[in-house]
Write a protein that holds these residues in place. Structure first.
Motif, PDB file in Angstrom:
ATOM      1  N   LEU A 153       0.827  -1.208   0.000  1.00  0.00           N
ATOM      2  CA  LEU A 153       0.000   0.000   0.000  1.00  0.00           C
ATOM      3  C   LEU A 153       0.862   1.259   0.000  1.00  0.00           C
ATOM      4  O   LEU A 153       1.876   1.327   0.703  1.00  0.00           O
ATOM      5  N   PHE A 154       0.433   2.231  -0.779  1.00  0.00           N
ATOM      6  CA  PHE A 154       0.942   3.593  -0.672  1.00  0.00           C
ATOM      7  C   PHE A 154      -0.222   4.457  -0.199  1.00  0.00           C
ATOM      8  O   PHE A 154      -1.221   4.587  -0.896  1.00  0.00           O
ATOM      9  N   ILE A 155      -0.092   5.038   1.001  1.00  0.00           N
ATOM     10  CA  ILE A 155      -1.152   5.880   1.547  1.00  0.00           C
ATOM     11  C   ILE A 155      -0.753   7.330   1.372  1.00  0.00           C
ATOM     12  O   ILE A 155       0.351   7.736   1.768  1.00  0.00           O
ATOM     13  N   VAL A 156      -1.631   8.124   0.777  1.00  0.00           N
ATOM     14  CA  VAL A 156      -1.411   9.558   0.625  1.00  0.00           C
ATOM     15  C   VAL A 156      -2.515  10.275   1.392  1.00  0.00           C
ATOM     16  O   VAL A 156      -3.696  10.117   1.070  1.00  0.00           O
ATOM     17  N   GLN A 157      -2.149  11.040   2.416  1.00  0.00           N
ATOM     18  CA  GLN A 157      -3.148  11.810   3.160  1.00  0.00           C
ATOM     19  C   GLN A 157      -3.503  13.047   2.351  1.00  0.00           C
ATOM     20  O   GLN A 157      -2.627  13.827   1.962  1.00  0.00           O
ATOM     21  N   LEU A 158      -4.794  13.251   2.104  1.00  0.00           N
ATOM     22  CA  LEU A 158      -5.249  14.324   1.221  1.00  0.00           C
ATOM     23  C   LEU A 158      -5.825  15.510   1.992  1.00  0.00           C
ATOM     24  O   LEU A 158      -5.492  16.663   1.704  1.00  0.00           O
ATOM     25  N   GLU A 159      -6.713  15.240   2.931  1.00  0.00           N
ATOM     26  CA  GLU A 159      -7.319  16.294   3.740  1.00  0.00           C
ATOM     27  C   GLU A 159      -7.478  15.794   5.158  1.00  0.00           C
ATOM     28  O   GLU A 159      -7.682  14.600   5.387  1.00  0.00           O
ATOM     29  N   GLY A 160      -7.401  16.695   6.122  1.00  0.00           N
ATOM     30  CA  GLY A 160      -7.495  16.288   7.514  1.00  0.00           C
ATOM     31  C   GLY A 160      -6.260  15.533   7.963  1.00  0.00           C
ATOM     32  O   GLY A 160      -5.204  15.603   7.333  1.00  0.00           O
ATOM     33  N   THR A 161      -6.376  14.807   9.065  1.00  0.00           N
ATOM     34  CA  THR A 161      -5.258  14.039   9.607  1.00  0.00           C
ATOM     35  C   THR A 161      -5.727  12.637   9.966  1.00  0.00           C
ATOM     36  O   THR A 161      -6.913  12.372  10.112  1.00  0.00           O
ATOM     37  N   LYS A 162      -4.751  11.740  10.128  1.00  0.00           N
ATOM     38  CA  LYS A 162      -5.080  10.375  10.528  1.00  0.00           C
ATOM     39  C   LYS A 162      -3.905   9.784  11.291  1.00  0.00           C
ATOM     40  O   LYS A 162      -2.767   9.788  10.804  1.00  0.00           O
ATOM     41  N   ARG A 163      -4.174   9.300  12.496  1.00  0.00           N
ATOM     42  CA  ARG A 163      -3.134   8.656  13.296  1.00  0.00           C
ATOM     43  C   ARG A 163      -3.130   7.163  13.001  1.00  0.00           C
ATOM     44  O   ARG A 163      -4.164   6.509  13.053  1.00  0.00           O
ATOM     45  N   TRP A 164      -1.947   6.646  12.695  1.00  0.00           N
ATOM     46  CA  TRP A 164      -1.785   5.227  12.368  1.00  0.00           C
ATOM     47  C   TRP A 164      -0.919   4.546  13.415  1.00  0.00           C
ATOM     48  O   TRP A 164       0.049   5.124  13.916  1.00  0.00           O
ATOM     49  N   LYS A 165      -1.273   3.311  13.723  1.00  0.00           N
ATOM     50  CA  LYS A 165      -0.422   2.429  14.515  1.00  0.00           C
ATOM     51  C   LYS A 165      -0.017   1.256  13.637  1.00  0.00           C
ATOM     52  O   LYS A 165      -0.861   0.650  12.977  1.00  0.00           O
ATOM     53  N   GLY A 197      -0.343  15.656   2.363  1.00  0.00           N
ATOM     54  CA  GLY A 197       0.934  15.620   1.660  1.00  0.00           C
ATOM     55  C   GLY A 197       1.872  14.538   2.140  1.00  0.00           C
ATOM     56  O   GLY A 197       2.875  14.248   1.492  1.00  0.00           O
ATOM     57  N   ASP A 198       1.556  13.907   3.289  1.00  0.00           N
ATOM     58  CA  ASP A 198       2.392  12.818   3.800  1.00  0.00           C
ATOM     59  C   ASP A 198       2.108  11.536   3.024  1.00  0.00           C
ATOM     60  O   ASP A 198       0.983  11.290   2.585  1.00  0.00           O
ATOM     61  N   VAL A 199       3.156  10.712   2.899  1.00  0.00           N
ATOM     62  CA  VAL A 199       3.039   9.422   2.217  1.00  0.00           C
ATOM     63  C   VAL A 199       3.543   8.326   3.143  1.00  0.00           C
ATOM     64  O   VAL A 199       4.581   8.465   3.790  1.00  0.00           O
ATOM     65  N   LEU A 200       2.792   7.236   3.206  1.00  0.00           N
ATOM     66  CA  LEU A 200       3.177   6.084   4.013  1.00  0.00           C
ATOM     67  C   LEU A 200       3.147   4.844   3.128  1.00  0.00           C
ATOM     68  O   LEU A 200       2.120   4.552   2.508  1.00  0.00           O
ATOM     69  N   TYR A 201       4.283   4.162   3.049  1.00  0.00           N
ATOM     70  CA  TYR A 201       4.338   2.887   2.320  1.00  0.00           C
ATOM     71  C   TYR A 201       4.242   1.751   3.321  1.00  0.00           C
ATOM     72  O   TYR A 201       4.969   1.708   4.320  1.00  0.00           O
ATOM     73  N   LEU A 202       3.327   0.795   3.062  1.00  0.00           N
ATOM     74  CA  LEU A 202       3.168  -0.378   3.912  1.00  0.00           C
ATOM     75  C   LEU A 202       3.395  -1.632   3.084  1.00  0.00           C
ATOM     76  O   LEU A 202       2.668  -1.878   2.118  1.00  0.00           O
ATOM     77  N   PRO A 203       4.382  -2.431   3.440  1.00  0.00           N
ATOM     78  CA  PRO A 203       4.587  -3.696   2.723  1.00  0.00           C
ATOM     79  C   PRO A 203       3.433  -4.658   2.962  1.00  0.00           C
ATOM     80  O   PRO A 203       2.664  -4.523   3.928  1.00  0.00           O
ATOM     81  N   TYR A 204       3.335  -5.614   2.108  1.00  0.00           N
ATOM     82  CA  TYR A 204       2.379  -6.715   2.218  1.00  0.00           C
ATOM     83  C   TYR A 204       2.401  -7.283   3.637  1.00  0.00           C
ATOM     84  O   TYR A 204       3.459  -7.536   4.198  1.00  0.00           O
ATOM     85  N   ASN A 205       1.205  -7.447   4.249  1.00  0.00           N
ATOM     86  CA  ASN A 205       1.049  -8.073   5.570  1.00  0.00           C
ATOM     87  C   ASN A 205       1.312  -7.154   6.763  1.00  0.00           C
ATOM     88  O   ASN A 205       1.300  -7.614   7.904  1.00  0.00           O
TER      89      ASN A 205
END
Length: 222
Positions: A153-165, A197-205
């Motif tokens: 997965l490539f996650i791109v935050q577009l509007e607002g915020t989101k906290r991830w664990k 504008g932040d990007v988060l890459y998540l590998p499979y699993n």
């Protein structure tokens, strides 16, 4: 629209493939140039919602961890003498959203030409099919239980915020999607607040949990 590149997502390409790809998550703060709403915006999703041609499974609704039956937000309309039984009703989507539901847009690259170009950047580099999934979650509401996805997965935050664990990858690659309890996962390895504008890459699993706070984000699945 800005001509986004693979480097906008991952930074140094050699470092990405050597240290992160299929190994561990990668966070890039303020990575995307320009206004990320050029990729996808709440306004654009609102416009799509009012197109009577948009139907499930392109749009889904999840409330309190469970899928809302399609009959809860669709109706029948007649088009050129043909009865279309699952046309989305915008007012019902708004009502569910205000009640705390997450609205999920699937395969947006099949609907929005600009997103088709955006996914091609990833597909050409990684030689895989890539889909865009858009999420809108009300503030202080959780969309899904802790889980893993059997895709990168490539996650791109577009509007607002989101906290991830995020939790460390398991020793062995697993198959289908699976959900977990907080007790099963234990303490997260990474906790981060994504901003526009932040990007988060998540590998499979990668095990993830998306606690409350959000607006709109785009996820490319490859």
């Amino acid at each position: 629209m800005y001509d986004f590149t693979f480097e906008d997502l991952v930074g140094d390409e050699k470092v990405f493939f050597a240290e992160y790809f299929d190994k561990k998550p990668l966070l890039r703060k303020n990575a995307m140039p320009g206004d990320v709403r050029d990729i996808l915006s709440v306004r654009k999703l609102d416009e799509l919602l009012h197109m009577e041609s948009i139907r499930p499974p392109y749009i889904k609704v999840n409330h309190n961890g469970s899928g809302v039956p399609e009959k809860g937000y669709t109706r029948s309309v007649v088009v050129q003498g043909v009865n279309i039984t699952d046309t989305v009703v915008p007012e019902k989507i708004y009502e569910l959203f205000r009640a705390g539901a997450t609205v999920t847009w699937c395969s947006l690259n099949q609907i929005v030409p600009e997103l088709r170009d955006f996914t091609r950047v990833i597909s050409d580099k990684m030689a895989v099919r890539t889909d865009v999934v858009g999420f809108m979650t009300p503030t202080k509401k959780r969309g899904y239980l802790p889980h893993h996805d059997p895709v990168d997965l490539f996650i791109v935050q577009l509007e607002g915020t989101k906290r991830w664990k995020l939790w460390d990858l398991p020793a062995q690659r697993e198959g289908d999607n699976a959900s977990y309890t907080d007790e099963e996962l234990g303490e997260p390895a990474i906790e981060v607040l994504l901003e526009p504008g932040d990007v988060l890459y998540l590998p499979y699993n990668t095990r993830t949990r998306r606690p409350p706070r959000t607006r709109c984000r785009c996820i490319c699945r490859s």
